[in-house]
Write an enzyme that holds these catalytic residues in place. Structure first.
Site, short mmCIF file in Angstrom:
data_model
loop_
_atom_site.label_atom_id
_atom_site.label_comp_id
_atom_site.label_asym_id
_atom_site.label_seq_id
_atom_site.Cartn_x
_atom_site.Cartn_y
_atom_site.Cartn_z
N TRP A 1 0.82 -1.21 0.00
CA TRP A 1 0.00 0.00 0.00
C TRP A 1 0.86 1.26 0.00
CZ3 TRP A 1 -4.19 -1.59 -1.82
CH2 TRP A 1 -4.69 -2.84 -1.47
N LYS B 1 -11.67 -1.72 8.68
CA LYS B 1 -10.87 -2.55 9.59
C LYS B 1 -11.38 -2.39 11.03
CE LYS B 1 -8.01 -3.09 6.04
NZ LYS B 1 -7.89 -4.31 5.24
N ASP C 1 -1.12 6.94 6.45
CA ASP C 1 -2.20 6.02 6.12
C ASP C 1 -2.38 5.08 7.30
OD1 ASP C 1 -3.88 4.04 5.23
OD2 ASP C 1 -2.68 3.50 3.47
#
Length: 357
Positions: free
Chosen positions: A99, A190, A166
């Site tokens: 990511w 999440k 992030d």
């Protein structure tokens, strides 16, 4: 009963599922949450309370805006440089996983990117350390938790450069000092809510400093000025996130859930290190408390163990294809009883193998 260790979309508290299901049928006087206008006073109250809880649970200082956006963290990979990286400037990125790599790839479409360090050559099994962030960087970007590889960076680097993070897979899982960051973004699926919602926490004073004309939908200021309702927001996702934030507050907030997450992670890592059939995949000091990655010493035993686990109601532990093995995601709503169930399955498999040999 299912023990859901899926990496995301992930487990949410049962009470949140029940409340959300009821709202689908009847949120307000016979109307479903799926059909109400986002301009109603009832939904405006939902957004206001959700924003208030994000600020309260994370102790967000004044001078920051909280936004509820769409597009996932992946859209933020582009929005961040569009808003913060001016012509001729360079942004610095830490490459600690897939990511992070995707984030810096998108930034390169906007401007210059400097990769301060990378652990790619070691298949991202550790967090790079002792790197230097050039003082003239427009900002420094890193990913706090790497879901695929099971590594986590627990402390923000010390720098005078604006920090962008992030936090998609560990936001709300541990106490953080928001004042250390200039922009935090996180896909909700999440620890916060269902897919379809992205939370952005941005320091107001860092915006509006570049000359670039930014499309309205990609401009943070557009969303700030319109209270996260520049266009129709993800109504249901925001509502479920609100329910989940209420649940987190009722448990004692982030500090209390951090204690639970620590207990879950320590218990599972202890078994991985004890059990001769299993081993961890990343540097011990960088082990994630959200995504625990491990493999079998004998790869031929992975399918039999996965079969045993599934028979015992354990789902979602198959590792990412780039790592293999297993990945147990132990997000906020996963009870420690599920961790104990996985540990018992590992011990049972060990006993079975001992008998077979």
């Amino acid at each position: 009963m299912k023990h859901n260790f899926g990496a995301g979309p992930c487990i949410l508290p049962q009470e949140v599922f029940k409340q959300a299901a009821q709202a689908v049928l009847d949120f307000n006087d016979g109307l479903s949450i799926l059909e109400i206008s986002h301009r109603t006073t009832e939904f405006e109250a939902v957004v206001a309370e959700a924003e208030k809880l994000v600020k309260e649970l994370l102790n967000v200082p004044s001078g920051y805006s909280v936004l509820f956006l769409q597009g996932g963290a992946s859209l933020q990979f582009a929005m961040v440089p569009m808003n913060l990286l001016g012509d001729g400037q360079t942004a610095s990125y830490l490459d600690s996983g897939v990511w992070a790599t995707k984030a810096l790839k998108e930034a390169k479409f906007v401007g210059n990117v400097n990769v301060v360090a990378s652990s790619k050559d070691a298949n991202y099994t550790f967090i790079p350390k002792d790197f230097e962030i050039p003082a003239d960087s427009a900002y420094f970007h890193y990913t706090s938790n790497n879901t695929i590889y099971g590594t986590e960076l627990f402390e923000a680097p010390k720098t005078s450069v604006p920090i962008v993070c992030d936090m998609s897979s560990d936001i709300m899982s541990r106490v953080i000092d928001v004042s250390q960051f200039d922009l935090i973004y996180a896909g909700a699926q999440k620890n916060v809510g269902p897919a379809g919602l992205t939370i952005v926490i941005v320091k107001d004073e860092i915006l509006g400093k570049i000359d670039r004309k930014i499309p309205s939908m990609l401009n943070y200021q557009s969303h700030i000025d319109n209270g996260s309702m520049y266009n129709t927001p993800p109504v249901f996702s925001i509502y479920v996130a609100l329910l989940n934030l209420r649940w987190l507050k009722s448990k004692g907030g982030v500090a209390e859930i951090e204690k639970e997450n620590k207990q879950k992670a320590e218990a599972l890592y202890r078994e991985i290190d004890r059990n001769p059939l299993f081993k961890g995949t990343c540097a011990v000091e960088d082990r994630s408390k959200m995504n625990i990655c491990f493999v079998m010493e004998n790869a031929e035993l992975e399918k039999p163990f996965l079969k045993l686990a599934e028979e015992q109601g354990i789902v979602g532990i198959k590792g990412h294809r780039s790592v293999g093995g297993f990945r147990a995601s132990i997000y906020n709503a996963l009870p420690i009883t599920s961790v104990h169930a996985l540990i018992e399955a590992m011990q049972s498999f060990e006993e079975n193998q001992a008998k077979a040999n």
